[in-house]
Design an enzyme around this catalytic site. Structure first.
Site, PDB file in Angstrom:
ATOM      1  N   ARG A 180      90.254  17.517   7.076  1.00  8.52           N
ATOM      2  CA  ARG A 180      89.673  16.147   7.624  1.00  8.52           C
ATOM      3  C   ARG A 180      90.664  15.071   7.811  1.00  8.52           C
ATOM      4  NH1 ARG A 180      86.938  13.605   3.982  1.00  8.52           N
ATOM      5  NH2 ARG A 180      85.879  12.209   5.597  1.00  8.52           N
ATOM      6  N   LYS A 221      91.066  19.798  -6.095  1.00  7.87           N
ATOM      7  CA  LYS A 221      90.277  20.225  -4.965  1.00  7.87           C
ATOM      8  C   LYS A 221      90.152  21.660  -4.943  1.00  7.87           C
ATOM      9  CE  LYS A 221      89.680  19.330  -0.163  1.00  7.87           C
ATOM     10  NZ  LYS A 221      89.752  18.170   0.925  1.00  7.87           N
ATOM     11  N   ARG A 231      88.870   6.426  -2.278  1.00  9.36           N
ATOM     12  CA  ARG A 231      89.757   7.131  -3.417  1.00  9.36           C
ATOM     13  C   ARG A 231      89.131   6.317  -4.673  1.00  9.36           C
ATOM     14  NH1 ARG A 231      95.266   5.412  -1.384  1.00  9.36           N
ATOM     15  NH2 ARG A 231      94.867   6.706   0.253  1.00  9.36           N
TER      16      ARG A 231
HETATM   17  C1  BTN Z   1      89.215  18.999   4.301  1.00  9.27           C
HETATM   18  O1  BTN Z   1      90.069  18.329   4.962  1.00  9.27           O
HETATM   19  O2  BTN Z   1      88.782  18.838   3.153  1.00  9.27           O
HETATM   20  C2  BTN Z   1      88.476  20.025   5.225  1.00  9.27           C
HETATM   21  C3  BTN Z   1      89.281  21.563   5.355  1.00  9.27           C
HETATM   22  C4  BTN Z   1      88.763  22.590   6.161  1.00  9.27           C
HETATM   23  C5  BTN Z   1      89.381  23.646   6.353  1.00  9.27           C
HETATM   24  C6  BTN Z   1      88.789  24.966   6.957  1.00  9.27           C
HETATM   25  S1  BTN Z   1      89.618  26.378   6.993  1.00  9.27           S
HETATM   26  C7  BTN Z   1      88.526  27.118   7.970  1.00  9.27           C
HETATM   27  C8  BTN Z   1      88.000  25.932   9.090  1.00  9.27           C
HETATM   28  N1  BTN Z   1      89.140  26.220  10.116  1.00  9.27           N
HETATM   29  C9  BTN Z   1      90.046  24.891  10.147  1.00  9.27           C
HETATM   30  O3  BTN Z   1      90.924  24.847  11.007  1.00  9.27           O
HETATM   31  N2  BTN Z   1      89.667  24.101   9.058  1.00  9.27           N
HETATM   32  C10 BTN Z   1      88.384  24.445   8.480  1.00  9.27           C
END
Ligand code: BTN
Length: 335
Positions: free
Chosen positions: A121, A186, A321
């Protein structure tokens, strides 16, 4: 099967295999085996090379197995899933599904062993070392975009929480908008990417990154507290079993969300909300706002009480945050 994948499959038991044995199985010479071993090392896979004994993985790997994942899905979803693709490596499973265009049948899922540019994100990178965690994207088509579409990421968070709970993990929590935490760190993240279609239809790619057994070296690229399922549970977790469980929960939750919106998930979300009644700082357009988190509404917006007023914030608009001194703990509640 590409030679490099076949080599990894021979090595994934974690035992020593001589260069001659590997070469014979793959139909290549010993120096070609060595080249492939180096290429795998370049993907972050640690391989021990010992003179007289051969090669072995520093840690045995459980590679993804499409038929095994499909077999572990509830029969109703095995029948309805339009496709399950397992990629050895890609830049991002979300990008792969988004690039498919409107014609591709849905729902369909894509898993990868390795992502070279996993998307997180807010423009972040999702650290995606080879064969250790789960990188899963699911393409879902809504014939009509639901009114509560902005809550889709929260629903996906609930699906992940249900999957890890079903595996036996207690006390996982949800942090708005769609992080899954354990012990304040996380465990998983969700990235929802949408694309509009004709006649009000909408395509959603729901990407989940779930840490299963993050190697220390790869984790150096992570800029926030993190945890993986194996450490949280104190035992190794099967990637295939976990992928199937995660996919099944996502499919079930998405169908319910499509029919009834966020309402059936609200209670569960609130029970696991790690921010509820905690002081938070919100960053919006260069400004920092302070208040107290008061849960989420039926659209998935975060409610923050500021100067006695309740304000709503959507995930695309703000970053959040917990204010200093307020470590995020695991949420109470079990279901
Ligand atoms: C976050 O930032 O918390 C979201 C992370 C999401 C990662 C997943 S891995 C599978 C899918 N492909 C990606 O490129 N991103 C999501």
């Amino acid at each position: 099967m590409p030679t490099r994948t076949a080599l990894l499959r021979l090595l994934c038991d974690g035992r020593f295999h001589s260069g001659a044995e590997l070469g014979a199985a793959l139909g290549i010479g010993r120096s070609a085996v060595w080249k492939h071993v180096r290429a795998l090392a370049g993907r972050g896979i640690e391989i021990h090379a010992v003179r007289g004994r051969g090669y072995r993985l520093a840690v045995p790997l459980e590679l993804l197995d499409g038929p095994r994942i499909l077999a572990a899905l509830p029969p109703v979803w095995r029948g309805r899933l339009a496709g399950l693709e397992i990629l050895q490596e890609t830049d991002s499973t979300n990008r792969v599904l988004l690039a498919r265009g409107e014609a591709v049948p849905a729902p369909c899922a894509c898993l990868a062993e390795y992502q070279s540019a996993g998307r997180g994100r807010r423009g972040r990178t999702w650290v995606s070392p080879y064969g250790r965690n789960i990188y899963l994207s699911l393409l879902w088509r809504f014939a009509e975009a639901p009114a509560a579409l902005s809550a889709l990421g929260l629903v996906a968070g609930v699906a992940v929480l249900r999957a890890v709970t079903a595996l036996g993990l207690g006390d996982a929590g949800l942090k708005w908008p769609n992080d899954v935490l354990w012990g304040g760190a996380k465990l998983a993240g969700v990235l929802v990417e949408l694309s509009g279609e004709m006649n009000g239809a909408c395509r959603a790619v729901i990407g989940v990154g779930l840490n299963l057994a993050m190697p220390r070296a790869a984790a150096q690229g992570i800029d926030q507290p993190w945890v993986d399922l194996a450490s949280a549970m104190g035992r190794p977790v099967s990637r295939n079993a976990c992928s199937a469980l995660l996919l099944a929960r996502l499919l079930e939750c998405l169908e319910l969300f499509q029919d009834r919106g966020f309402a059936p998930f609200a209670g569960e979300w609130h029970r696991h909300d790690v921010l509820r009644d905690r002081p938070v700082a919100l960053f919006q357009g260069g400004r920092c706002l302070h208040g107290t988190a008061r849960g989420v509404d039926e659209q998935g917006a975060l409610i923050v009480e500021r100067d006695g007023k309740r304000c709503r914030y959507f995930s695309g608009d703000v970053s959040l945050r917990l204010k200093e001194g307020g470590a995020v703990g695991a949420a109470a509640g079990s279901g």
